[in-house]
Design an enzyme around this catalytic site. Structure first.
Site, mmCIF file in Angstrom:
data_model
loop_
_atom_site.group_PDB
_atom_site.id
_atom_site.type_symbol
_atom_site.label_atom_id
_atom_site.label_comp_id
_atom_site.label_asym_id
_atom_site.label_seq_id
_atom_site.Cartn_x
_atom_site.Cartn_y
_atom_site.Cartn_z
ATOM 1 N N LYS A 1 -57.270 0.352 -43.436
ATOM 2 C CA LYS A 1 -58.144 1.513 -43.238
ATOM 3 C C LYS A 1 -57.838 2.556 -44.302
ATOM 4 O O LYS A 1 -56.675 2.854 -44.594
ATOM 5 C CB LYS A 1 -57.894 2.101 -41.853
ATOM 6 C CG LYS A 1 -58.699 3.350 -41.552
ATOM 7 C CD LYS A 1 -57.849 4.594 -41.614
ATOM 8 C CE LYS A 1 -58.649 5.848 -41.395
ATOM 9 N NZ LYS A 1 -57.792 7.058 -41.501
ATOM 10 N N SER A 2 -58.877 3.101 -44.896
ATOM 11 C CA SER A 2 -58.733 4.274 -45.756
ATOM 12 C C SER A 2 -60.086 4.962 -45.827
ATOM 13 O O SER A 2 -61.119 4.305 -45.708
ATOM 14 C CB SER A 2 -58.268 3.876 -47.161
ATOM 15 O OG SER A 2 -58.220 5.031 -47.980
ATOM 16 N N VAL A 3 -60.068 6.285 -45.998
ATOM 17 C CA VAL A 3 -61.320 7.015 -46.230
ATOM 18 C C VAL A 3 -61.382 7.501 -47.678
ATOM 19 O O VAL A 3 -62.321 8.176 -48.075
ATOM 20 C CB VAL A 3 -61.458 8.220 -45.256
ATOM 21 C CG1 VAL A 3 -61.544 7.735 -43.811
ATOM 22 C CG2 VAL A 3 -60.314 9.213 -45.425
ATOM 23 N N LEU B 1 -50.831 -2.283 -43.010
ATOM 24 C CA LEU B 1 -49.939 -1.449 -43.822
ATOM 25 C C LEU B 1 -48.951 -0.673 -42.944
ATOM 26 O O LEU B 1 -48.357 0.309 -43.402
ATOM 27 C CB LEU B 1 -50.760 -0.456 -44.661
ATOM 28 C CG LEU B 1 -51.710 -1.072 -45.694
ATOM 29 C CD1 LEU B 1 -52.602 0.002 -46.322
ATOM 30 C CD2 LEU B 1 -50.909 -1.797 -46.784
ATOM 31 N N TYR C 1 -63.970 3.048 -31.197
ATOM 32 C CA TYR C 1 -63.785 3.873 -32.403
ATOM 33 C C TYR C 1 -64.893 4.927 -32.525
ATOM 34 O O TYR C 1 -64.813 5.837 -33.324
ATOM 35 C CB TYR C 1 -63.748 3.024 -33.684
ATOM 36 C CG TYR C 1 -62.681 1.950 -33.745
ATOM 37 C CD1 TYR C 1 -61.631 1.904 -32.823
ATOM 38 C CD2 TYR C 1 -62.724 0.968 -34.734
ATOM 39 C CE1 TYR C 1 -60.670 0.903 -32.883
ATOM 40 C CE2 TYR C 1 -61.755 -0.029 -34.803
ATOM 41 C CZ TYR C 1 -60.737 -0.062 -33.865
ATOM 42 O OH TYR C 1 -59.788 -1.061 -33.938
ATOM 43 N N ASP D 1 -64.479 -3.880 -39.965
ATOM 44 C CA ASP D 1 -63.923 -4.058 -38.616
ATOM 45 C C ASP D 1 -64.023 -2.743 -37.854
ATOM 46 O O ASP D 1 -63.329 -1.783 -38.161
ATOM 47 C CB ASP D 1 -62.450 -4.490 -38.718
ATOM 48 C CG ASP D 1 -61.850 -4.770 -37.352
ATOM 49 O OD1 ASP D 1 -61.955 -5.923 -36.895
ATOM 50 O OD2 ASP D 1 -61.303 -3.848 -36.727
ATOM 51 N N ASN E 1 -56.857 -1.127 -52.494
ATOM 52 C CA ASN E 1 -56.553 -2.128 -51.467
ATOM 53 C C ASN E 1 -57.286 -3.447 -51.689
ATOM 54 O O ASN E 1 -56.881 -4.480 -51.156
ATOM 55 C CB ASN E 1 -56.875 -1.569 -50.071
ATOM 56 C CG ASN E 1 -55.943 -0.429 -49.687
ATOM 57 O OD1 ASN E 1 -54.899 -0.252 -50.296
ATOM 58 N ND2 ASN E 1 -56.327 0.348 -48.685
ATOM 59 N N ARG F 1 -58.157 4.640 -52.864
ATOM 60 C CA ARG F 1 -57.342 3.704 -52.079
ATOM 61 C C ARG F 1 -58.162 2.508 -51.602
ATOM 62 O O ARG F 1 -57.649 1.386 -51.518
ATOM 63 C CB ARG F 1 -56.735 4.415 -50.872
ATOM 64 C CG ARG F 1 -55.550 5.278 -51.251
ATOM 65 C CD ARG F 1 -54.990 5.924 -50.017
ATOM 66 N NE ARG F 1 -53.741 6.612 -50.292
ATOM 67 C CZ ARG F 1 -53.115 7.370 -49.397
ATOM 68 N NH1 ARG F 1 -53.642 7.545 -48.195
ATOM 69 N NH2 ARG F 1 -51.986 7.958 -49.709
HETATM 70 P P1 NAD Z 1 -53.349 0.490 -41.673
HETATM 71 O O1 NAD Z 1 -52.109 -0.304 -41.597
HETATM 72 O O2 NAD Z 1 -54.561 -0.102 -42.283
HETATM 73 O O3 NAD Z 1 -52.972 1.868 -42.373
HETATM 74 C C1 NAD Z 1 -53.962 2.831 -42.638
HETATM 75 C C2 NAD Z 1 -53.300 4.076 -43.233
HETATM 76 O O4 NAD Z 1 -52.539 3.719 -44.373
HETATM 77 C C3 NAD Z 1 -54.364 5.052 -43.746
HETATM 78 O O5 NAD Z 1 -54.721 5.955 -42.742
HETATM 79 C C4 NAD Z 1 -53.677 5.724 -44.916
HETATM 80 O O6 NAD Z 1 -52.913 6.787 -44.406
HETATM 81 C C5 NAD Z 1 -52.733 4.668 -45.414
HETATM 82 N N1 NAD Z 1 -53.216 3.937 -46.594
HETATM 83 C C6 NAD Z 1 -54.291 3.110 -46.699
HETATM 84 N N2 NAD Z 1 -54.370 2.589 -47.934
HETATM 85 C C7 NAD Z 1 -53.329 3.098 -48.640
HETATM 86 C C8 NAD Z 1 -52.874 2.940 -49.957
HETATM 87 N N3 NAD Z 1 -53.490 2.127 -50.825
HETATM 88 N N4 NAD Z 1 -51.775 3.632 -50.344
HETATM 89 C C9 NAD Z 1 -51.124 4.434 -49.488
HETATM 90 N N5 NAD Z 1 -51.491 4.632 -48.213
HETATM 91 C C10 NAD Z 1 -52.595 3.964 -47.792
HETATM 92 O O7 NAD Z 1 -53.661 1.014 -40.178
HETATM 93 P P2 NAD Z 1 -54.807 0.887 -39.093
HETATM 94 O O8 NAD Z 1 -55.984 1.699 -39.425
HETATM 95 O O9 NAD Z 1 -54.107 1.143 -37.807
HETATM 96 O O10 NAD Z 1 -55.217 -0.660 -39.124
HETATM 97 C C11 NAD Z 1 -56.294 -1.174 -39.886
HETATM 98 C C12 NAD Z 1 -57.438 -1.588 -39.002
HETATM 99 O O11 NAD Z 1 -56.998 -2.515 -37.999
HETATM 100 C C13 NAD Z 1 -58.047 -0.443 -38.166
HETATM 101 O O12 NAD Z 1 -58.798 0.454 -38.941
HETATM 102 C C14 NAD Z 1 -58.823 -1.247 -37.168
HETATM 103 O O13 NAD Z 1 -60.003 -1.749 -37.760
HETATM 104 C C15 NAD Z 1 -57.845 -2.388 -36.866
HETATM 105 N N6 NAD Z 1 -57.025 -2.122 -35.665
HETATM 106 C C16 NAD Z 1 -57.222 -2.913 -34.567
HETATM 107 C C17 NAD Z 1 -56.467 -2.714 -33.421
HETATM 108 C C18 NAD Z 1 -56.677 -3.606 -32.233
HETATM 109 O O14 NAD Z 1 -56.137 -3.330 -31.162
HETATM 110 N N7 NAD Z 1 -57.432 -4.662 -32.362
HETATM 111 C C19 NAD Z 1 -55.493 -1.695 -33.359
HETATM 112 C C20 NAD Z 1 -55.300 -0.913 -34.504
HETATM 113 C C21 NAD Z 1 -56.051 -1.146 -35.653
#
Ligand code: NAD
Length: 277
Positions: A232-234, A191, A51, A46, A242, A238
């Site tokens: 999301k994670s880099v 998350l 981005y 996604d 996930n 993780r």
């Molecule tokens: P998320 O809820 O996926 O959280 C990501 C963060 O959680 C990471 O940066 C990391 O710090 C932590 N994390 C990830 N895996 C983990 C694990 N296993 N254990 C501990 N910590 C962990 O947040 P996000 O990136 O805001 O949302 C996911 C995706 O949703 C985005 O990357 C994007 O593709 C989408 N998104 C869309 C919109 C929209 O307006 N349509 C807005 C925000 C995000």
């Protein structure tokens, strides 16, 4: 990792229920991160024009050697590009950056209701689907009244509505609306952006009971509600963690306890007021 299930869409296609989100993934790291996810079995990514990492996603697709037919790539139209002609041009730009001849799912990122352009924009997405440049089309951050308007104008129901959704903001009413209209709901920030929720004592207890982590419990909760998620994670460990959520199940009492975490707390903007300009 066990196989990732799919969710059926209202246009006859299907989407892997788990993918990788790449918001805030730096452009120069994106190809590596997405490549890692593909190696770990992810097939769904996604991204969005805003981005600024569509090129990296495209590089990972090309480097993977996987046929596009085995992948599911979503991108989104940014607010400044709303309007019929601009939207079609913006999709061409995204396709060039992704080095693809179609995307699997193209979304209007935000309705921006005050700007009054989302109906014309939706007509452009319908055209893009007819032209084969987007296999499925949908919306993001749309409220019921926004969806009602685009359906009235075109007769085309979006395949998905991607909305902020996590245990702190469970969106019961919008989920029910989507379901009643045959629209798949995708959870963004599943998350809760990795904040304090992951340390919640109740989630830790449920996680301990299943031998899983709080992040896995939350993602499993989304999956059991029938939602599509792309955390999301880099970090490779993780990214693997996930995806390891298809070998256990939350029981009724776990689900009831997670339902209690809903405090109606939005982390992102309110779709009613976010404007393009
Ligand atoms: P998320 O809820 O996926 O959280 C990501 C963060 O959680 C990471 O940066 C990391 O710090 C932590 N994390 C990830 N895996 C983990 C694990 N296993 N254990 C501990 N910590 C962990 O947040 P996000 O990136 O805001 O949302 C996911 C995706 O949703 C985005 O990357 C994007 O593709 C989408 N998104 C869309 C919109 C929209 O307006 N349509 C807005 C925000 C995000």
């Amino acid at each position: 990792m066990s196989t990732i299930p799919s969710v059926s869409l209202n246009d006859g296609r299907s989407i892997p229920q788990l993918g990788l989100g790449v918001w805030q993934t730096p452009a120069e790291e994106t190809a590596r991160v997405v490549g890692t996810a593909f190696e770990l079995g992810y097939r769904h990514v996604d991204t969005a024009a805003i981005y600024r990492n569509e090129e990296g996603v495209g590089q990972a697709v090309a480097a993977s050697g996987l046929p596009h037919g085995e992948l599911f790539i979503t991108t989104k139209l940014w607010n400044a590009d709303q309007g019929y002609d601009r939207a079609l041009k913006a999709l061409d730009t995204s396709l060039r950056k992704l080095a693809l001849d179609y995307v699997d799912l193209y979304l209007i990122h935000w309705p921006c209701p005050a700007d009054g352009k989302f109906v014309d924009t939706w007509k452009a997405l319908v055209r893009a689907r007819e032209d084969g440049k987007a296999r499925s089309i949908g919306v993001s951050n749309f409220r019921p009244q926004d969806i009602d308007r685009i359906v009235e104008a075109t007769g085309v129901v979006p395949a998905v509505n991607q909305i902020e959704l996590h245990p702190l903001f469970q969106q019961k009413e919008l989920r029910a609306y989507d379901t009643a209209h045959g629209i798949a709901t995708e959870s963004w920030s599943p998350l809760a952006q990795g904040g304090e929720l992951l340390g919640d004592a109740r989630l830790r207890e449920i996680a301990g009971k299943h031998g899983k982590t709080p992040a896995q419990v939350i993602l499993r909760w989304h999956v059991q509600l029938g939602l599509v998620v792309f955390p999301k994670s880099v970090t490779p460990s993780r990214i693997a963690e996930n995806a390891a959520i298809f070998d256990f199940a939350l029981d009724g009492s776990d689900l009831a306890r997670i339902a209690e975490l809903d405090v109606g707390r939005r982390l992102g903007p309110d779709p009613a007021t976010l404007q393009a300009g």
